[in-house]
Design an enzyme around this catalytic site. Structure first.
Site, PDB file in Angstrom:
ATOM      1  CB  CYS A 151      -0.102  12.743 -14.925  1.00  0.00           C
ATOM      2  SG  CYS A 151       1.313  12.643 -16.055  1.00  0.00           S
ATOM      3  CB  CYS A 195       6.154   6.587   4.140  1.00  0.00           C
ATOM      4  SG  CYS A 195       5.210   7.772   3.149  1.00  0.00           S
ATOM      5  CD  GLU A 230       3.269   1.851 -23.612  1.00  0.00           C
ATOM      6  OE1 GLU A 230       4.455   2.153 -23.370  1.00  0.00           O
ATOM      7  OE2 GLU A 230       2.306   2.601 -23.382  1.00  0.00           O
ATOM      8  CG  ASN A 259      -2.928   7.445 -19.408  1.00  0.00           C
ATOM      9  OD1 ASN A 259      -2.825   8.500 -18.814  1.00  0.00           O
ATOM     10  ND2 ASN A 259      -2.679   6.272 -18.836  1.00  0.00           N
ATOM     11  CD  GLN A 282      -2.429   6.754 -13.224  1.00  0.00           C
ATOM     12  OE1 GLN A 282      -1.719   7.386 -12.451  1.00  0.00           O
ATOM     13  NE2 GLN A 282      -2.838   7.251 -14.363  1.00  0.00           N
ATOM     14  CB  CYS A 328       3.025  15.430   1.979  1.00  0.00           C
ATOM     15  SG  CYS A 328       3.070  13.692   1.542  1.00  0.00           S
ATOM     16  CB  CYS A 334       3.270  12.695   8.371  1.00  0.00           C
ATOM     17  SG  CYS A 334       4.830  12.090   7.669  1.00  0.00           S
ATOM     18  CB  CYS A 377       9.937  13.401   4.593  1.00  0.00           C
ATOM     19  SG  CYS A 377       9.172  13.179   2.958  1.00  0.00           S
TER      20      CYS A 377
END
Length: 393
Positions: free
Chosen positions: A334, A92, A264, A308, A214, A22, A11, A19
């Site tokens: 998550c 990116c 939902e 979820n 996702q 990550c 990268c 950046c």
């Protein structure tokens, strides 16, 4: 002696210190997975673990959330520097190729339509974000997050500049407030049907502009397959999917021929789930409602519940699941920290097995899937026949 491995992804932005999102990029990918698994196991109760599901190390993100900065003549699409100036990240390497390929056209569109980038330090300008999503079929959906409607006439006039790209939806979201909230309440469809079909395991999930999905399509498909496999092994007659979104877990479960319901809070997501259920001709019903308010205490409690939730977890729903007649729970999280808190609040539901799904390589974020089963004798004193619950609306 351990042999050092090369890092998994090159990268130029990381190497130039432009950046650093990550944070684990210098760590070999196999070691990232090993350390991630160890962190999550240390947070959660003892259970059997399947091997973590790895991701591609690059080109896996189906959504690009690009902060727009700079000037009309020279806009940047990427992130903000600490001083509020823009850092351009159009190439990116995390993004799927259709997203990268579309960036020069989007930059030209901003220039030609003369949409002034929003300047955070001065709180002036119009265009805050470009949110671009790619489907497995190569189609695209674009959202322009604007401070006001001032630029809309110019945007509509220049939409033909986007004709070379396979858009199924172009919309504008109005976010007038100066705060760290990505989008506002008003969404205006500017072009296309407003629907992007995400084909996952041969199920065409429909995304409208506000729909959650996702960001790693391949790993999401594996997550749905794993949950479906666990549900098939349990073989319940009824399944309730809470925080169901556009119906990913519910529709995968319904395809096996069982009765499924989903709940939902977002109406457009429920509309999308209903459309997909009709297309698949499955026994699935969906309702708009608060997952924490679903009736779990009555005689029609479902045999198996899927949750979820967002990062905050299920909160008060944990105590209601603990007190219910629900036999099994499949929890997709998550946020391992809130997952650990929620599991502690449901001692009668024993974690049986889990698996980590690496949705976000090169970071400490992960999706964790856990199956829980009611401990023997924990239903003593409870009454009712397992069935299918729906929300009290």
């Amino acid at each position: 002696m351990q042999i050092a491995e090369a890092r998994a992804l090159d990268c130029a932005y990381f190497d130039a210190n432009r950046c650093r999102s990550c944070t684990l990029l210098p760590t070999p990918y196999a070691l990232q997975l090993t350390e991630q698994q160890a962190r999550i196991e240390a947070l959660l109760p003892t259970m059997a673990w399947d091997a973590p599901h790895a991701s591609a190390v690059g080109g896996f993100r189906n959504k690009a959330k690009m902060v727009v900065a700079g000037t009309v003549a020279a806009p940047t699409l990427g992130i903000l520097a600490p001083d509020g100036s823009g850092i351009d990240l159009q190439a990116c390497p995390l993004h799927e190729q259709p997203l990268v390929a579309a960036m020069p056209t989007l930059e030209a569109f901003v220039r030609e339509a003369r949409i002034t980038p929003y300047d955070v330090p001065s709180r002036r300008g119009e265009l805050k974000h470009l949110i671009l999503t790619a489907s497995p079929d190569g189609e695209l959906a674009l959202r322009l997050v604007l401070r006001s409607s001032e630029a809309l006439p110019r945007i509509r006039k220049h939409l033909d500049l986007l004709a070379s790209l396979p858009f199924t939806s172009v919309s504008a979201n109005l976010q007038p407030e100066h705060k760290a909230v990505l989008e506002g309440e008003e969404e205006l469809l500017l072009a296309g049907s407003g629907v992007l079909v995400m084909r996952v395991n041969d199920i065409g999930l429909r995304l409208r502009p506000r729909s959650f999905f996702q960001t790693n399509t391949a790993v999401a498909a594996a997550l749905y397959r794993q949950a479906s496999g666990w549900i098939d092994e349990a073989d319940p007659e009824s399944v309730l999917d809470l925080y169901c979104g556009v119906g990913g877990f519910a529709l995968h479960a319904a395809r096996a021929g069982r009765r499924v319901a989903g709940v939902e809070v977002t109406a457009e997501a429920i509309d999308a789930a209903r459309e997909t259920a009709a297309e698949l001709r499955v026994d699935a019903s969906f309702a708009v409602g608060d997952a924490t308010g679903v009736d779990l205490e009555g005689a029609r409690a479902p045999e198996l519940v899927v949750v979820n939730p967002p990062r905050r977890g299920i909160g008060s729903l944990a105590a209601r699941l603990e007190a219910s007649a629900v036999e099994r729970l499949v929890y997709s999280s998550c946020n391992p920290a809130t997952l650990a808190r929620d599991l502690a609040a449901m001692p009668s539901l024993r974690p049986v097995r889990g698996r980590v799904f690496d949705m976000f390589p090169h970071t400490e974020h992960a999706e964790v899937l856990v199956e829980l089963a009611r401990r023997r004798g924990a239903l003593a004193g409870r009454t009712g026949t397992p069935g299918l619950a729906m929300p009290r609306l």
